[in-house]
Design a protein around this motif. Sequence first.
Motif: not given
Length: 505
Positions: A246-254, A484-497
Motif C-alpha cells: 500500500f502506497i500513496s503520495d508519490v509526488h513525482v515532479g516535486s 519512504a515506508k511501505v505498509p504491506f499485508v500478508d493476505l493469508k493471515t491479514m497480518k500487516p507490516g
Amino acid sequence: MDETIILEKASEAGFMINKEAVDYLIGCRLQEDCLPRIFSEIDASVFVIETEHLTVLVQTLEKEAEATKTAEESKETAALPYKYSFDENMVDVLEDISEKTTSVGEYNQFVQYFRDRYTRISEMIRSRVSARPIESLPKGKNVKPLSREGNSDITIIGMISEKTTTGNQHIILTLEDPTGTFPVLINQRDTDLVEQADKLLLDEIVGITGNLTPEGTILMASKITQPDVPNNYSSNRRRSEGYALFISDVHVGSKEFMKNEWETFLDFLNGKSENPQLQKMASEIRYIIVAGDIVDGIGIYPGQEFDLEIPEIMRQYEVTAEYFHRIPKNIHVVISPGNHDAVRRAEPQITFSKEIQRLFPENVTFVGNPAVISIDGVCVHIYHGCSMDDMVAAIKGVSYQEPTSGMVEMVKRRHLAPTYGSRVMISPEKRDYLIIDKVPDIIHCGHVHTIGVQNYKNILLINSGTWQAQTDFQKKVNIMPDPAKVPFVDLKTMKPGILDFNDDY
C-alpha cells in the motif's frame, strides 16, 4: 535536466538558447549526458537555438532511450521467479463513481444527495434502535406519557444541522430528518455523553435517545448511537495468500520527490535485495494499491511552482508512468487519484483521463476516489483522505501524526467525509459514494504524509505515508512527513507490516 547545465552545454557548443527551448529540454525524457549529442547535430548556422531546432532530435533520442530501457527491463525481470501470474492476481471493482457521475450542481441534486445519505446511514442505526420520525413527536404543554411507566425514552435519527454550546456548557444539537427538525440537549453534568457529543460533526447522522421535556419542545439526551461497525463484526472473506503493498503520495515532479528511496523500492520489487527473505517476499507480491497523488501537480498551493522539478503536468505523468513500467508485470497495480492529481477537485473524484491512462502499463487498473475493490476476495476501500484535514480541525484527539485516529472516526460515522462545505469539496451525486456501505477488510488512505497501521473492530486501517521529503509549504503548516515506508499485508493471515526504504534494501 538542470537549466544551468543546459545553458553551459549550449555555450560550450557555441550557441545561445532561448527560454522556450530550455523549458522544452527540461521537460523531455532525456538525461543531461545527451546534451552534447543534441547540440552537435544542430546546424552551425543557427545562432539562437529555438524549440523547432530540437523537436526532431529529442524525439529520436527519446525513442532510442525507451527501446534500450525496455530491452533491459525485459532481460532483468525474465529470470525472476514470481510465484503468482498476473492472471491469478485478479481485481474486481465493486464501487467506483468514474462511469456514473451525474452531477451538474442543480438544487434537486443536493436534495437527492442528502436524502440518499440519510436513508442509507439511518438504516444502519435503525438496525440497533427503534426510532420514530421527528414529525410524530408530541408537542405542546403537558405532554402525555408515552408508556404506562411514564414519559419513557424515545429515539430519533437525524442529520446534525446545528451544534451550539450554552452559557452553562450544555450542548444543543439540532437534528433533521425528512419530516422536520428537533432540538436535543446534552446536559453538561453527563460528562461521558458530553465527551461523545463534543466530537460530533455537522452533517453526520446519529440516533439520539432520551426523554422529552414536559412541554415537548426539546429532547433531553441520554444516549448517542452512531452507525459504527458492530463490536462483534467478523469478516467472511475467503482465504487468500501472497502480499499486498500500500502506497500513496508519490509526488513525482516535486523537487522533494525521494528518487533514491523510490529506486530502492523498485529494486526490491524486482528481487534485487541482498536479503534472501526480502527476495522471497518480492516473489510473492501480488498487488500494489495506490491511494492518490502520484504526481505533485500544478497550482495546488501558493508558490508551488518554486517546489517543482517538472513544471509541466503531462510530463509529470510521463515520468511517473516510466517508473510504473519498471514494476514487475505479474503484480496488479490499482491507482486511485488524489487532490494533487489532474482530475476534478470535488469528491467523489472520477478516475484519470484516457490520455493519462495510456501512458501506463497494462498491469495497472485505474479507479476513482473513493473506490471499493476486491483483491482475491479481500475487500479494500481506497480513499485518498482529504477529509483528514476536517477531522484534525474539528475532533479532539485526531492528529496528522496518528493518521489512523481520523480513519477510526470515519468508520464510526460510516462516512469518509461527513461535513459538507468545509475543506473538502463534495459533488452532489444522486448516490453518496463516500458512505462506507459494505464493511471492508482494509481501508487505505494517504494524504497526510504520515504512516499508520491499526486494527479497529476487525478492519485493518492503513495510512501509507509518502515519497516526498518535507517541502517549504509543509514546514509553514507544521506537517512533518514520514516518508519512504511501505505498509504491506500478508493476505493469508491479514497480518500487516511496514518496509522502510530509508534503509538499504
